[in-house]
Design an enzyme around this catalytic site. Structure first.
Site, PDB file in Angstrom:
ATOM      1  N   ASN A 132      29.054  26.241  42.467  1.00 46.85           N
ATOM      2  CA  ASN A 132      30.032  27.324  42.402  1.00 46.85           C
ATOM      3  C   ASN A 132      29.935  28.053  43.732  1.00 46.85           C
ATOM      4  O   ASN A 132      28.840  28.411  44.153  1.00 46.85           O
ATOM      5  CB  ASN A 132      29.661  28.260  41.239  1.00 46.85           C
ATOM      6  CG  ASN A 132      30.537  29.492  41.191  1.00 46.85           C
ATOM      7  OD1 ASN A 132      31.649  29.485  41.705  1.00 46.85           O
ATOM      8  ND2 ASN A 132      30.048  30.550  40.571  1.00 46.85           N
ATOM      9  N   GLY A 133      31.075  28.260  44.404  1.00 45.04           N
ATOM     10  CA  GLY A 133      31.055  28.956  45.691  1.00 45.04           C
ATOM     11  C   GLY A 133      31.746  28.116  46.744  1.00 45.04           C
ATOM     12  O   GLY A 133      32.467  27.166  46.427  1.00 45.04           O
ATOM     13  N   TRP A 186      37.080  25.512  39.238  1.00 46.35           N
ATOM     14  CA  TRP A 186      38.266  26.169  39.794  1.00 46.35           C
ATOM     15  C   TRP A 186      38.345  25.655  41.224  1.00 46.35           C
ATOM     16  O   TRP A 186      37.472  25.951  42.038  1.00 46.35           O
ATOM     17  CB  TRP A 186      38.101  27.685  39.758  1.00 46.35           C
ATOM     18  CG  TRP A 186      39.326  28.435  40.165  1.00 46.35           C
ATOM     19  CD1 TRP A 186      40.394  28.764  39.381  1.00 46.35           C
ATOM     20  CD2 TRP A 186      39.613  28.976  41.468  1.00 46.35           C
ATOM     21  NE1 TRP A 186      41.326  29.452  40.111  1.00 46.35           N
ATOM     22  CE2 TRP A 186      40.867  29.602  41.381  1.00 46.35           C
ATOM     23  CE3 TRP A 186      38.941  28.987  42.682  1.00 46.35           C
ATOM     24  CZ2 TRP A 186      41.463  30.249  42.470  1.00 46.35           C
ATOM     25  CZ3 TRP A 186      39.525  29.619  43.773  1.00 46.35           C
ATOM     26  CH2 TRP A 186      40.777  30.235  43.657  1.00 46.35           C
ATOM     27  N   ARG A 196      36.126  30.507  33.328  1.00 42.14           N
ATOM     28  CA  ARG A 196      35.803  30.683  34.744  1.00 42.14           C
ATOM     29  C   ARG A 196      36.571  29.709  35.632  1.00 42.14           C
ATOM     30  O   ARG A 196      36.570  29.848  36.859  1.00 42.14           O
ATOM     31  CB  ARG A 196      34.306  30.497  34.979  1.00 42.14           C
ATOM     32  CG  ARG A 196      33.448  31.474  34.218  1.00 42.14           C
ATOM     33  CD  ARG A 196      31.998  31.208  34.489  1.00 42.14           C
ATOM     34  NE  ARG A 196      31.655  31.540  35.854  1.00 42.14           N
ATOM     35  CZ  ARG A 196      31.231  32.716  36.256  1.00 42.14           C
ATOM     36  NH1 ARG A 196      31.078  33.698  35.397  1.00 42.14           N
ATOM     37  NH2 ARG A 196      30.930  32.937  37.508  1.00 42.14           N
ATOM     38  N   HIS A 252      64.125  54.686  47.970  1.00 45.50           N
ATOM     39  CA  HIS A 252      63.940  54.348  49.389  1.00 45.50           C
ATOM     40  C   HIS A 252      64.061  52.850  49.641  1.00 45.50           C
ATOM     41  O   HIS A 252      63.626  52.371  50.679  1.00 45.50           O
ATOM     42  CB  HIS A 252      62.587  54.883  49.879  1.00 45.50           C
ATOM     43  CG  HIS A 252      62.495  56.371  49.780  1.00 45.50           C
ATOM     44  ND1 HIS A 252      63.211  57.206  50.594  1.00 45.50           N
ATOM     45  CD2 HIS A 252      61.816  57.166  48.916  1.00 45.50           C
ATOM     46  CE1 HIS A 252      62.952  58.469  50.259  1.00 45.50           C
ATOM     47  NE2 HIS A 252      62.110  58.468  49.232  1.00 45.50           N
ATOM     48  N   GLU A 286      50.628  37.629  35.883  1.00 48.94           N
ATOM     49  CA  GLU A 286      49.566  36.642  35.683  1.00 48.94           C
ATOM     50  C   GLU A 286      49.696  35.905  34.353  1.00 48.94           C
ATOM     51  O   GLU A 286      49.297  34.756  34.245  1.00 48.94           O
ATOM     52  CB  GLU A 286      48.173  37.266  35.826  1.00 48.94           C
ATOM     53  CG  GLU A 286      47.816  38.286  34.778  1.00 48.94           C
ATOM     54  CD  GLU A 286      46.417  38.856  34.968  1.00 48.94           C
ATOM     55  OE1 GLU A 286      45.540  38.179  35.492  1.00 48.94           O
ATOM     56  OE2 GLU A 286      46.214  40.027  34.561  1.00 48.94           O
ATOM     57  N   GLU A 344      49.550  48.024  36.994  1.00 47.65           N
ATOM     58  CA  GLU A 344      48.787  47.203  36.046  1.00 47.65           C
ATOM     59  C   GLU A 344      49.734  46.446  35.098  1.00 47.65           C
ATOM     60  O   GLU A 344      49.523  45.266  34.806  1.00 47.65           O
ATOM     61  CB  GLU A 344      47.802  48.096  35.274  1.00 47.65           C
ATOM     62  CG  GLU A 344      47.000  47.423  34.192  1.00 47.65           C
ATOM     63  CD  GLU A 344      46.113  46.274  34.664  1.00 47.65           C
ATOM     64  OE1 GLU A 344      45.990  46.054  35.880  1.00 47.65           O
ATOM     65  OE2 GLU A 344      45.584  45.569  33.804  1.00 47.65           O
ATOM     66  N   LYS A 380      49.868  42.349  34.858  1.00 50.49           N
ATOM     67  CA  LYS A 380      49.670  41.622  33.594  1.00 50.49           C
ATOM     68  C   LYS A 380      50.824  40.644  33.365  1.00 50.49           C
ATOM     69  O   LYS A 380      50.621  39.523  32.943  1.00 50.49           O
ATOM     70  CB  LYS A 380      49.586  42.601  32.405  1.00 50.49           C
ATOM     71  CG  LYS A 380      48.259  43.324  32.283  1.00 50.49           C
ATOM     72  CD  LYS A 380      47.170  42.423  31.767  1.00 50.49           C
ATOM     73  CE  LYS A 380      45.779  42.790  32.192  1.00 50.49           C
ATOM     74  NZ  LYS A 380      45.391  42.821  33.543  1.00 50.49           N
ATOM     75  N   CYS A 424      34.432  28.643  38.629  1.00 51.57           N
ATOM     76  CA  CYS A 424      33.524  27.550  38.317  1.00 51.57           C
ATOM     77  C   CYS A 424      32.456  28.060  37.354  1.00 51.57           C
ATOM     78  O   CYS A 424      31.862  29.107  37.560  1.00 51.57           O
ATOM     79  CB  CYS A 424      32.858  26.926  39.521  1.00 51.57           C
ATOM     80  SG  CYS A 424      34.002  26.091  40.622  1.00 51.57           S
ATOM     81  N   LYS A 467      38.390  33.724  35.720  1.00 47.22           N
ATOM     82  CA  LYS A 467      37.967  35.059  35.329  1.00 47.22           C
ATOM     83  C   LYS A 467      37.096  35.730  36.382  1.00 47.22           C
ATOM     84  O   LYS A 467      37.174  36.923  36.611  1.00 47.22           O
ATOM     85  CB  LYS A 467      37.197  34.949  34.007  1.00 47.22           C
ATOM     86  CG  LYS A 467      36.735  36.262  33.424  1.00 47.22           C
ATOM     87  CD  LYS A 467      37.878  36.975  32.781  1.00 47.22           C
ATOM     88  CE  LYS A 467      37.492  38.307  32.180  1.00 47.22           C
ATOM     89  NZ  LYS A 467      38.649  39.169  31.988  1.00 47.22           N
TER      90      LYS A 467
HETATM   91  C1  F6R Z   1      43.585  40.794  36.071  1.00 53.45           C
HETATM   92  C2  F6R Z   1      42.190  40.577  36.366  1.00 53.45           C
HETATM   93  C3  F6R Z   1      41.760  40.535  37.779  1.00 53.45           C
HETATM   94  C4  F6R Z   1      40.386  41.206  37.939  1.00 53.45           C
HETATM   95  C5  F6R Z   1      39.891  41.058  39.379  1.00 53.45           C
HETATM   96  C6  F6R Z   1      38.549  41.727  39.584  1.00 53.45           C
HETATM   97  O1  F6R Z   1      43.835  40.825  34.703  1.00 53.45           O
HETATM   98  O2  F6R Z   1      41.399  40.400  35.471  1.00 53.45           O
HETATM   99  O3  F6R Z   1      42.701  41.130  38.601  1.00 53.45           O
HETATM  100  O4  F6R Z   1      40.498  42.546  37.597  1.00 53.45           O
HETATM  101  O5  F6R Z   1      39.781  39.700  39.702  1.00 53.45           O
HETATM  102  O6  F6R Z   1      37.573  41.174  38.760  1.00 53.45           O
HETATM  103  P1  F6R Z   1      36.225  41.951  38.458  1.00 53.45           P
HETATM  104  O7  F6R Z   1      36.562  43.175  37.687  1.00 53.45           O
HETATM  105  O8  F6R Z   1      35.395  40.974  37.686  1.00 53.45           O
HETATM  106  O9  F6R Z   1      35.617  42.284  39.789  1.00 53.45           O
END
Ligand code: F6R
Length: 619
Positions: free
Chosen positions: A102-103, A76, A27, A511, A495, A488, A492, A2, A614
């Site tokens: 937001n929350g 969101w 966001r 295993h 997502e 990682e 990527k 949000c 984000k």
């Molecule tokens: C993946 C991604 C998320 C963040 C996670 C933590 O590309 O961006 O997995 O890494 O939500 O977010 P922060 O770093 O803001 O605490």
């Protein structure tokens, strides 16, 4: 999670709010809405499900709104689906109070039942709407002289959970009020105008003078500035700060997507993280250090807590921290940390890694750690955010704003910052000599150049990605620091491209997961350097042969000059030679590009992948 903007000043509020929402859309993009108080005191709202463009379309058909006080929200969804009715702002029964949020208000069901019993008509399924009706009650129960800020204060006393609330009221056309508890809120102080926002990007085009707001505080914003009080009404002070980047950093700069821009910015971002970290006497410099060297010397155990990509940075850091400091180091997903009752005391150092500085899981983990007397050091990219404020020391990654939902440049910044912390700990504890620390820093300082070199030769990865766009799944294998890189790479791809992807330690495959290998399945293998840790290298070459023998299409990331992998690789992606512990700073790059290009080839929006946001400010 949000995005919120509030405005009071001399410009049309609808324009300021829309511009802010464009920058905050990363966001959350389930719906968007706007409220403006006209000079005659009438409150106007518009909201629409879907991306901001839907709201913009509706507003384009609306007569010009004159009001210069207003707010905007991009959602969101948590409570209630992404519909027009659930979009913010929410208004009370009289239509004079509008609220954005937001929350999560955890006790909203009980509050809603109480309001409905008292005759209020609630029009949405959200937790937020109860706040508008509670404010309506607080205003009507109180003396006519009671302000909207007083009413909000009373209501906050009844709310459980995390919230940033921004409220406009037709009876207060020159004021916007806000409250915050465990959710982000910063103030922008302009010339005759004041902004309230989830982060500074919303108002960076207007002012770079900002104010950090503490927990459990109420902000009353007018054109002249803000008045801050705590929830009991006692005046408090905010912490002023200057935003050290400008509006161009928050724009695409000619790239079709923020993610592509942010991938390309990695050499600079990494150099910025490392800049000025060595003091004249060869020591490492943190940003805000409220811990003494003795505190660091007393550390006997390190925990790293983080989520998602930041958690992967922590997993990489573990290898370096343990190797350099000889301290035990555990890495925990922040969302699990406090629930398993970890053993913490004042000799434990908890390192919290967070790009946004607002991730609620991470915030709650550090609060728990501090309650147990542990020391907390934050690694964060966002000045003015909550996690650094709630920590004992901070190291900012200084990567600049990251707008693409998938973390790229900040991951590199986090890895580098963790390595610096590892060296700092080794230095104050006397495990490494000054010249050894200096030699490691010198190697780190070469990394931006090597990152640039890797990106300059990345074109074949894009072509390969297009070939893989129809794959059903992709596996990623690594050993040692290559294992978190594999995780990682898989994250990527999940997502961005919505593809099934898994990262495994290469040795673990036999295993169980090796049963997944079938002819043509792409398997990406991150190969450690044959120099230095040759045992690891030999083992992973065998692992490549094992999957290749079962028909996998092997995509091998190997350093220049590593010829051993050639016979077993369907494709080789070369990276420059680096010391083993620093290799993730280059081996991650092809994986970012691979995921991004596969997603683009599948016609997806890499900046705003489905279901994501984000900054994750709910648990
Ligand atoms: C993946 C991604 C998320 C963040 C996670 C933590 O590309 O961006 O997995 O890494 O939500 O977010 P922060 O770093 O803001 O605490």
């Amino acid at each position: 999670m949000c995005g919120i903007i509030g405005y009071v000043g001399g410009k049309p509020a609808v324009e300021v709010a829309l511009e802010g929402l464009r920058r905050l859309e990363y966001r959350g993009y389930d719906s968007a809405g706007i409220a403006v108080v006209d000079p005659d005191g009438s409150l106007r709202t518009r909201r629409r499900a879907g991306k901001l463009a839907n709201l913009e379309k509706v507003l384009a058909e609306t007569d010009g709104w004159a009001g210069t006080t207003g707010m905007g929200h991009t959602r969101w969804a948590t409570h209630g689906g992404p519909t027009d009715a659930n979009a913010h702002p929410h208004v009370d029964c009289t239509g004079t109070v509008a609220v954005i949020h937001n929350g999560i208000i955890e006790n909203f069901a009980a509050l809603r039942a109480e309001l409905e019993r008292a005759g209020h008509q609630l029009a949405s399924e959200t937790d937020t709407e109860v706040v508008a009706h509670l404010i309506e009650d607080a205003l009507s129960a109180a003396e006519p002289t009671v302000t909207i800020a007083d009413a909000l204060r009373v209501v906050c006393g009844r709310l459980e959970g995390a919230f940033t609330l921004v409220v406009t009221h037709s009876g207060s056309p020159d004021t916007v009020v806000a409250a915050r508890r465990n959710s982000p809120l910063v103030v922008g102080l302009g010339d005759g105008e004041t902004f309230l926002a989830s982060d500074v990007s919303a108002f960076i085009a207007h002012t770079r003078a900002a104010l950090e707001i503490g927990q459990n505080q109420i902000v009353e914003a007018t054109r002249a500035g803000v008045t801050l009080t705590d929830f009991a009404g006692t005046p408090v002070e905010g912490r002023p700060f200057h935003v050290d980047w400008d509006v161009s950093a928050a724009e695409k700069g000619g790239f079709p997507y923020f993610m592509l821009k942010e991938i390309s910015e990695q050499p600079t971002a990494l150099a910025d993280t490392l800049r000025g970290r060595l003091s004249d006497d060869g020591g490492i410099v943190l940003d805000e250090e409220r811990l003494s060297e003795q505190d660091f010397r007393d550390v006997d155990k390190v925990f790293i807590v983080a989520c998602g990509t930041a958690y992967h940075a922590g997993l990489i850091a573990k290898y370096a921290v343990e190797h350099w400091t000889r301290l035990p180091c555990e890495v925990e997903m922040a969302s699990e940390f406090r629930y398993r009752d970890p053993v913490l005391d004042r000799s434990t150092l908890v390192i919290a890694i967070s790009q946004s500085g607002e991730t609620l899981d991470t915030l709650m983990a550090i609060k728990h750690a501090r309650e147990q007397k542990a020391r907390v050091l934050a690694i964060c990219n966002t000045n003015g955010s909550t996690i650094p404020r709630e920590s004992d020391a901070v190291l900012y990654t200084r990567c600049g704003p990251e707008v693409g939902v998938a973390a790229t440049k900040t991951f590199l910044g986090q890895v580098a910052a963790c390595l610096l912390v590892g060296l700092f700990l080794a230095q104050v504890r006397g495990v490494l000599y000054g010249d050894e620390v200096g030699a490691n820093v010198a190697m780190l300082q070469q990394m931006p150049g090597l990152v640039e070199q890797t990106l300059a030769t990345i074109e074949p990865v894009r072509a390969l990605a297009r070939e893989l766009a129809d794959a059903k799944a992709v596996l990623f294998l690594g050993r040692h620091v290559g294992y978190p890189v594999a995780l990682e790479g898989a994250l990527k791809l999940k997502e961005l491209a919505y593809m099934h992807a898994e990262g495994f330690p290469a040795g673990e495959l036999k295993h169980g997961p090796i049963a997944l290998i079938e002819p043509g399945l792409p398997v990406v293998v991150i190969v450690p350097s044959p120099r230095g840790r040759s045992v690891l290298h030999g083992k992973i070459v065998s692992n490549i042969q094992e999957v290749r023998a079962r028909g996998a299409r092997t995509i091998v990331i190997a350093e220049e000059g590593d010829t051993d992998v050639e016979p077993y690789a369907s494709h080789i992606i070369r990276v420059p030679r680096t010391p083993t512990l620093l290799a993730p700073l280059v081996t991650t790059l092809p994986l970012q590009v691979l995921a991004c290009e596969i997603a683009l080839a599948r016609g997806l929006d890499v900046d705003q992948p489905r279901n994501l946001a984000k900054s994750v400010t709910v648990e």
